[in-house]
Design a protein around this motif. Structure first.
Motif: not given
Length: 220
Positions: A18-24, A40-51
């Motif tokens: 999220t911080q990287g998004l703010e900078d970009a 940031t979606l608090a319920e989300g996984p640490y990375g979205i890397e699978s279906q």
């Protein structure tokens, strides 16, 4: 009159992304223009890397959009565009997915494009989406970094690997533009473009640019 707001949602729970998004996105903020808020979606996984990761955030994203009465537009900042259609179903305000916007922007800059994916297993998911969009004949290729979302966001060694993969997409696959296939890569766009000498599209910047135009024209 208060400024209209564009809400950029990071569907994973990694605050560094999220911080990287703010900078970009900082260059897109201008006096009198829409306010760009990253969350940031608090319920989300640490990375979205699978279906499974992508599917798991669909309804939390919809609930977030449904409960937000103040944003003029939404951007889902994950290259899988999770929840894009159920969120569009939930509101009459525009919802942008970064993969869709990133690819459309690349097509406006070059005849063909290549995608830098995080991992090999992401590519099948991305290809399925491009087939649905009817764009396979414009795709030169997609190659993986074979890193995690967290690793790409941390930055150490990421740029060198992105340059290596980007050069292969350009020189071996014939890509005329490169799309960065993860929101976590945002901080490397300019350096990668300088190294490759062809357009490099950060999909979140592309999506927010489209949202900016839409919101500005709606309010003026």
């Amino acid at each position: 009159m208060s400024r209209p707001r564009i809400l950029v949602i990071n569907p994973n729970s990694n605050q560094r992304v999220t911080q990287g998004l703010e900078d970009a996105l900082r260059p897109l903020g201008f006096e009198g223009g829409p306010e760009i808020i990253c969350t940031t979606l608090a319920e989300g996984p640490y990375g979205i890397e699978s279906q499974a990761d992508a599917d798991s955030v669909t309804m939390p994203l919809r609930r977030l959009v449904e409960s937000d009465n103040s944003s003029a537009a939404f951007v889902i900042a994950c290259y899988s565009d999770p929840g894009l259609h159920v969120c569009r179903e939930a509101t009459d305000r525009p919802v942008f997915g970064i993969a869709e916007c990133g690819v459309l922007t690349a097509l406006a800059r070059a005849d063909s494009f290549g995608v830098i994916a995080i991992a090999q297993r992401s590519i099948r998911r991305h290809m399925r989406y491009l087939r649905q969009m009817g764009l396979m004949d414009r795709l030169s290729g997609e190659r993986p970094l074979n890193m995690s979302v967290a690793e790409t966001a941390s930055g150490e060694g990421t740029l060198a690997r992105m340059i290596e993969v980007g050069r292969a997409l350009k020189d071996e696959d014939g890509a005329g533009a490169i799309v960065m296939g993860c929101a976590g890569m945002a901080r490397h766009r300019q350096a990668l473009e300088q190294a490759l000498g062809i357009p490099v599209i950060d999909p979140t910047q592309a999506a927010v640019t489209m949202a900016l135009g839409t919101v500005q024209f709606a309010h003026h």
